[in-house]
Design a protein around this motif. Structure first.
Motif, PDB file in Angstrom:
ATOM      1  N   GLN A 290     -27.514  26.040   1.810  1.00 16.41           N
ATOM      2  CA  GLN A 290     -26.869  26.261   0.635  1.00 16.41           C
ATOM      3  C   GLN A 290     -25.334  26.896   0.883  1.00 16.41           C
ATOM      4  OE1 GLN A 290     -29.038  28.752  -1.884  1.00 16.41           O
ATOM      5  NE2 GLN A 290     -30.649  27.096  -2.275  1.00 16.41           N
ATOM      6  N   ASP A 291     -25.383  27.680   2.002  1.00 13.97           N
ATOM      7  CA  ASP A 291     -24.182  28.629   2.366  1.00 13.97           C
ATOM      8  C   ASP A 291     -22.893  27.743   2.265  1.00 13.97           C
ATOM      9  OD1 ASP A 291     -24.877  30.974   4.812  1.00 13.97           O
ATOM     10  OD2 ASP A 291     -24.868  30.922   2.704  1.00 13.97           O
ATOM     11  N   ALA A 292     -22.907  26.238   2.701  1.00 12.13           N
ATOM     12  CA  ALA A 292     -21.534  25.761   2.825  1.00 12.13           C
ATOM     13  C   ALA A 292     -21.107  25.351   1.307  1.00 12.13           C
ATOM     14  CB  ALA A 292     -21.764  24.627   3.770  1.00 12.13           C
ATOM     15  N   SER A 293     -22.132  25.030   0.767  1.00 14.80           N
ATOM     16  CA  SER A 293     -21.522  24.665  -0.845  1.00 14.80           C
ATOM     17  C   SER A 293     -20.884  25.909  -1.372  1.00 14.80           C
ATOM     18  CB  SER A 293     -22.667  23.939  -1.631  1.00 14.80           C
ATOM     19  OG  SER A 293     -23.632  24.952  -2.022  1.00 14.80           O
ATOM     20  N   GLY A 294     -21.848  26.905  -1.072  1.00 14.29           N
ATOM     21  CA  GLY A 294     -21.020  28.152  -1.757  1.00 14.29           C
ATOM     22  C   GLY A 294     -19.500  28.619  -1.075  1.00 14.29           C
TER      23      GLY A 294
ATOM     24  N   LEU B  57     -11.655  17.307  11.254  1.00 12.30           N
ATOM     25  CA  LEU B  57     -12.025  18.196  10.230  1.00 12.30           C
ATOM     26  C   LEU B  57     -12.223  19.534  10.372  1.00 12.30           C
ATOM     27  CD1 LEU B  57     -14.641  15.810   8.185  1.00 12.30           C
ATOM     28  CD2 LEU B  57     -12.239  16.221   7.503  1.00 12.30           C
ATOM     29  N   SER B  58     -12.817  19.999  11.701  1.00 12.25           N
ATOM     30  CA  SER B  58     -13.067  21.312  11.886  1.00 12.25           C
ATOM     31  C   SER B  58     -11.869  21.997  12.087  1.00 12.25           C
ATOM     32  CB  SER B  58     -13.992  21.398  13.138  1.00 12.25           C
ATOM     33  OG  SER B  58     -15.202  20.778  13.025  1.00 12.25           O
ATOM     34  N   GLY B  59     -10.761  21.206  12.780  1.00 19.05           N
ATOM     35  CA  GLY B  59      -9.391  21.722  13.130  1.00 19.05           C
ATOM     36  C   GLY B  59      -8.449  21.981  11.972  1.00 19.05           C
ATOM     37  N   VAL B  60      -8.699  20.981  10.762  1.00 19.65           N
ATOM     38  CA  VAL B  60      -7.955  21.306   9.709  1.00 19.65           C
ATOM     39  C   VAL B  60      -8.561  22.621   8.912  1.00 19.65           C
ATOM     40  CG1 VAL B  60      -7.509  20.579   7.244  1.00 19.65           C
ATOM     41  CG2 VAL B  60      -7.290  18.885   9.281  1.00 19.65           C
ATOM     42  N   ILE B  61      -9.857  22.645   8.853  1.00 15.88           N
ATOM     43  CA  ILE B  61     -10.500  23.617   8.062  1.00 15.88           C
ATOM     44  C   ILE B  61     -10.237  25.121   8.733  1.00 15.88           C
ATOM     45  CG2 ILE B  61     -12.676  24.723   7.394  1.00 15.88           C
ATOM     46  CD1 ILE B  61     -13.636  21.913   7.305  1.00 15.88           C
ATOM     47  N   THR B  62     -10.269  25.152  10.106  1.00 17.35           N
ATOM     48  CA  THR B  62      -9.845  26.485  10.833  1.00 17.35           C
ATOM     49  C   THR B  62      -8.288  26.594  10.949  1.00 17.35           C
ATOM     50  OG1 THR B  62     -11.782  25.562  12.142  1.00 17.35           O
ATOM     51  CG2 THR B  62     -10.445  27.608  13.184  1.00 17.35           C
ATOM     52  N   ASN B  63      -7.509  25.609  11.153  1.00 15.25           N
ATOM     53  CA  ASN B  63      -6.252  26.037  11.506  1.00 15.25           C
ATOM     54  C   ASN B  63      -5.361  25.616  10.386  1.00 15.25           C
ATOM     55  OD1 ASN B  63      -6.715  26.717  14.076  1.00 15.25           O
ATOM     56  ND2 ASN B  63      -7.004  24.243  14.652  1.00 15.25           N
ATOM     57  N   GLY B  64      -5.679  25.221   9.327  1.00 16.75           N
ATOM     58  CA  GLY B  64      -4.979  24.514   8.109  1.00 16.75           C
ATOM     59  C   GLY B  64      -4.000  23.314   8.578  1.00 16.75           C
TER      60      GLY B  64
ATOM     61  N   SER C 214      -8.368  28.702   7.000  1.00 23.15           N
ATOM     62  CA  SER C 214      -9.351  29.616   6.644  1.00 23.15           C
ATOM     63  C   SER C 214      -9.833  30.717   7.699  1.00 23.15           C
ATOM     64  CB  SER C 214     -10.613  28.602   6.338  1.00 23.15           C
ATOM     65  OG  SER C 214     -10.412  28.351   4.940  1.00 23.15           O
ATOM     66  N   HIS C 215      -9.720  31.669   7.233  1.00 26.71           N
ATOM     67  CA  HIS C 215      -9.907  33.010   8.266  1.00 26.71           C
ATOM     68  C   HIS C 215     -11.291  33.312   8.223  1.00 26.71           C
ATOM     69  CE1 HIS C 215      -5.890  33.011   9.578  1.00 26.71           C
ATOM     70  NE2 HIS C 215      -5.500  33.005   8.264  1.00 26.71           N
ATOM     71  N   GLY C 216     -11.763  33.669   9.260  1.00 32.79           N
ATOM     72  CA  GLY C 216     -13.140  34.599   9.185  1.00 32.79           C
ATOM     73  C   GLY C 216     -14.337  33.549   9.182  1.00 32.79           C
ATOM     74  N   LEU C 217     -14.190  32.422   9.400  1.00 33.29           N
ATOM     75  CA  LEU C 217     -15.388  31.542   9.344  1.00 33.29           C
ATOM     76  C   LEU C 217     -16.052  31.552  10.771  1.00 33.29           C
ATOM     77  CD1 LEU C 217     -13.963  28.396   7.442  1.00 33.29           C
ATOM     78  CD2 LEU C 217     -15.437  30.067   6.407  1.00 33.29           C
ATOM     79  N   LYS C 218     -17.336  31.589  10.696  1.00 34.90           N
ATOM     80  CA  LYS C 218     -18.010  31.679  11.948  1.00 34.90           C
ATOM     81  C   LYS C 218     -18.354  29.883  12.150  1.00 34.90           C
ATOM     82  CE  LYS C 218     -21.490  35.028  10.526  1.00 34.90           C
ATOM     83  NZ  LYS C 218     -21.426  34.483   9.018  1.00 34.90           N
TER      84      LYS C 218
ATOM     85  N   LYS D  39     -18.791  24.286  10.657  1.00 35.92           N
ATOM     86  CA  LYS D  39     -19.753  22.999  10.791  1.00 35.92           C
ATOM     87  C   LYS D  39     -20.450  22.618   9.581  1.00 35.92           C
ATOM     88  CE  LYS D  39     -23.596  20.997  13.359  1.00 35.92           C
ATOM     89  NZ  LYS D  39     -23.859  20.341  12.073  1.00 35.92           N
ATOM     90  N   GLY D  40     -21.064  23.721   8.622  1.00 37.11           N
ATOM     91  CA  GLY D  40     -21.576  23.401   7.260  1.00 37.11           C
ATOM     92  C   GLY D  40     -20.374  22.735   6.347  1.00 37.11           C
ATOM     93  N   LEU D  41     -19.182  23.274   6.568  1.00 38.77           N
ATOM     94  CA  LEU D  41     -18.155  22.681   5.608  1.00 38.77           C
ATOM     95  C   LEU D  41     -17.875  21.425   5.974  1.00 38.77           C
ATOM     96  CD1 LEU D  41     -15.805  25.962   5.529  1.00 38.77           C
ATOM     97  CD2 LEU D  41     -17.123  24.933   3.443  1.00 38.77           C
ATOM     98  N   VAL D  42     -17.943  20.992   7.107  1.00 38.29           N
ATOM     99  CA  VAL D  42     -17.618  19.693   7.686  1.00 38.29           C
ATOM    100  C   VAL D  42     -18.697  18.660   7.058  1.00 38.29           C
ATOM    101  CG1 VAL D  42     -17.567  18.068   9.638  1.00 38.29           C
ATOM    102  CG2 VAL D  42     -16.379  20.183   9.673  1.00 38.29           C
ATOM    103  N   ASP D  43     -20.139  19.221   7.186  1.00 37.45           N
ATOM    104  CA  ASP D  43     -20.976  18.461   6.720  1.00 37.45           C
ATOM    105  C   ASP D  43     -20.960  18.241   5.175  1.00 37.45           C
ATOM    106  OD1 ASP D  43     -22.354  18.131   9.095  1.00 37.45           O
ATOM    107  OD2 ASP D  43     -23.808  19.946   8.819  1.00 37.45           O
TER     108      ASP D  43
END
Ligand code: HEC
Length: 101
Positions: free
Chosen positions: A28-32, A67-74, A81-85, A90-94
């Motif tokens: 559930q974490d990624a949807s949150g 996708l991970s790159g866009v999420i991590t680096n903008g 997005s700062h402070g993401l493990k 990975k959860g956000l990409v999924d």
């Protein structure tokens, strides 16, 4: 039961409980995270930004790494997005994959 057996039993039970509660929580974490970090711009279903609709094939054909790159680096006007493990990213990409129409 011997005292030491009881201790083993209690530790095993604690592990079983921890695993049971952590598995669905992680799914559930990624949807949150999406709701709290992405939805204000992209909308709950990913379609709010017309030119960057997350449901479209333009976005869905991007690789997981992109996708991970866009999420991590903008990217452009999208802030990093700062402070993401790594598992959050990975959860956000999924999660973005689940928005596909
Ligand atoms: C402040 C608003 C904002 C937030 C918050 C935001 N985005 Fe974005 N996002 C954008 C904008 C604007 C773009 C277009 C960037 C560009 O190409 O200039 C974009 C682009 C993207 C793209 C690439 C799409 C494309 O067409 O290039 C993806 C994937 C994406 N965002 C996912 C996310 C995810 C997942 C989150 C949450 C971690 C998130 N965004 C948070 C505004 C935002």
């Amino acid at each position: 039961m011997k005292r030491s057996d009881l201790r083993v039993f209690m530790i095993a039970t604690a592990f079983a409980v921890a695993i049971t509660f952590s598995l669905p929580a992680r799914a559930q974490d990624a949807s949150g995270l999406y709701k709290s970090r992405c939805a204000m711009c992209h909308g709950a279903d990913g379609s709010k930004l017309d030119a960057h609709n997350l449901q479209t094939s333009d976005v869905q054909k991007m690789s997981d790494a992109d996708l991970s790159g866009v999420i991590t680096n903008g990217k452009g006007k999208m802030p990093a997005s700062h402070g993401l493990k790594p598992e959050d990213v990975k959860g956000l990409v999924d999660y973005v994959r689940t928005l596909k129409k």
